[in-house]
Design an enzyme around this catalytic site. Sequence first.
Site, mmCIF file in Angstrom:
data_model
loop_
_atom_site.group_PDB
_atom_site.id
_atom_site.type_symbol
_atom_site.label_atom_id
_atom_site.label_comp_id
_atom_site.label_asym_id
_atom_site.label_seq_id
_atom_site.Cartn_x
_atom_site.Cartn_y
_atom_site.Cartn_z
ATOM 1 N N ASP A 1 14.473 -2.498 13.464
ATOM 2 C CA ASP A 1 15.404 -1.583 12.773
ATOM 3 C C ASP A 1 14.796 -0.182 12.779
ATOM 4 O O ASP A 1 14.659 0.467 11.748
ATOM 5 C CB ASP A 1 15.627 -2.072 11.337
ATOM 6 C CG ASP A 1 16.803 -1.363 10.657
ATOM 7 O OD1 ASP A 1 17.573 -0.665 11.350
ATOM 8 O OD2 ASP A 1 16.944 -1.506 9.428
ATOM 9 N N GLU B 1 0.860 -1.185 0.000
ATOM 10 C CA GLU B 1 0.000 0.000 0.000
ATOM 11 C C GLU B 1 0.902 1.242 0.000
ATOM 12 O O GLU B 1 1.886 1.289 0.737
ATOM 13 C CB GLU B 1 -0.823 -0.064 1.295
ATOM 14 C CG GLU B 1 -1.560 1.158 1.673
ATOM 15 C CD GLU B 1 -2.177 1.009 3.076
ATOM 16 O OE1 GLU B 1 -1.905 0.014 3.783
ATOM 17 O OE2 GLU B 1 -2.946 1.901 3.446
HETATM 18 P P1 ADP Z 1 15.098 -0.185 1.536
HETATM 19 O O1 ADP Z 1 14.590 -1.577 1.741
HETATM 20 O O2 ADP Z 1 15.902 -0.031 0.294
HETATM 21 O O3 ADP Z 1 15.815 0.375 2.755
HETATM 22 P P2 ADP Z 1 12.692 1.282 2.282
HETATM 23 O O4 ADP Z 1 11.719 0.213 2.649
HETATM 24 O O5 ADP Z 1 13.348 2.001 3.400
HETATM 25 O O6 ADP Z 1 13.804 0.715 1.273
HETATM 26 O O7 ADP Z 1 11.930 2.301 1.331
HETATM 27 C C1 ADP Z 1 12.617 3.356 0.676
HETATM 28 C C2 ADP Z 1 11.856 4.669 0.890
HETATM 29 O O8 ADP Z 1 10.565 4.541 0.320
HETATM 30 C C3 ADP Z 1 11.624 4.991 2.356
HETATM 31 O O9 ADP Z 1 12.621 5.807 2.870
HETATM 32 C C4 ADP Z 1 10.283 5.706 2.349
HETATM 33 O O10 ADP Z 1 10.461 7.090 2.200
HETATM 34 C C5 ADP Z 1 9.579 5.163 1.126
HETATM 35 N N1 ADP Z 1 8.557 4.146 1.465
HETATM 36 C C6 ADP Z 1 8.737 2.933 2.039
HETATM 37 N N2 ADP Z 1 7.583 2.257 2.135
HETATM 38 C C7 ADP Z 1 6.636 3.061 1.619
HETATM 39 C C8 ADP Z 1 5.219 2.934 1.420
HETATM 40 N N3 ADP Z 1 4.564 1.818 1.769
HETATM 41 N N4 ADP Z 1 4.553 3.982 0.876
HETATM 42 C C9 ADP Z 1 5.221 5.112 0.497
HETATM 43 N N5 ADP Z 1 6.550 5.293 0.636
HETATM 44 C C10 ADP Z 1 7.254 4.280 1.195
#
Ligand code: ADP
Length: 319
Positions: free
Chosen positions: A222, A116
């Site tokens: 984390d 989502e």
């Molecule tokens: P990684 O696994 O590479 O560390 P993240 O899960 O931290 O990646 O996601 C990268 C960026 O995407 C996050 O810093 C956040 O800003 C954005 N993000 C993560 N999940 C969502 C989401 N469900 N909806 C909108 N933006 C998201």
Amino acid sequence: MPLLPWCCKMKVHLSPEEGNKLYSSVDNMVKTLFGAAASVLSTAPVHGGDINDAYRVSLSTGDYIFLKTNSAANVNFFLTEAAGLQALRSSGKIGVPRILGAGTDAQKGISFLALEFIEGVPRIASYWETFGHQLAELHRAEFLSYENRFGFHQDNYIGASPQKNQPCEKWIDFYRECRLLPQLAMAERYLDPSFMKKADHILEHLDSYLREPDFPSLLHGDLWSGNMLCGPDGKAWIIDPAAYVGDFEADLAMTQLFGSLPERFYDAYSEVNPVDWKGYRERKGLYDLYHLLNHLNLFGRGYLRSVVEIIERYTGAAD
Ligand code: ADP
């Protein structure tokens, strides 16, 4: 491995509504979830992650989804992340994005995880207080107290490093065997033998530094500031977990490792889940040590000084 009773009770497996389906491509997933006529209109990169490529995907239906991709060989990153997200979501205590699906696209050579899309908004005045209450509620969630076991039903990752989650009756044994020991073994190339000896002293005497918590808590695992968003509801949404069951102090410590959250977050947290702050501050360094060792192993010598400082601090009086 047989399923352990606590796993069933925690309901950590992906339910049919929660993206337990593996898809053979993003298009295939989009059509299954949004209708046969649905297609991807455009993808815009989302920055801020450490490991994966991330996108805001716009669909022909007017919907948006959040998509992370990596090489096909790394699909396990996404399956374990989905299991962690699902465990956190199943608590119902705090915002966690809904899992849409995961899979491997053999043709494109990628693996992916779709969630989502959480439209980030500026933090409102009540954000930190509500977040503090909700995190404390997650940590106190009742469904966790059926069996006093620490760990998780599967291993996962902390950043790009493997994270062992072999269930253990005792928190301190778990923290030694599944957290400090594997990271110290990987860090041996950076630490000279005298420091390895001091680190071994900490492991051997871990029960004199840490405490067994009164109850086990489901942890994000984390929880640095990059893994918390402010959603359209003005509340915290937590992302990118390395989830497992442990001592809640480990999650609190991570919120303070790379810069602390505002004081009102901690005040609100301890209204719901009282914290022995003095004891916490004494133990915190050993919770920091795990993540700092992981950073040392992943990113190199820049983290060596912090690791050595903690080992020195806890073994000052030891040979
Ligand atoms: P990684 O696994 O590479 O560390 P993240 O899960 O931290 O990646 O996601 C990268 C960026 O995407 C996050 O810093 C956040 O800003 C954005 N993000 C993560 N999940 C969502 C989401 N469900 N909806 C909108 N933006 C998201």
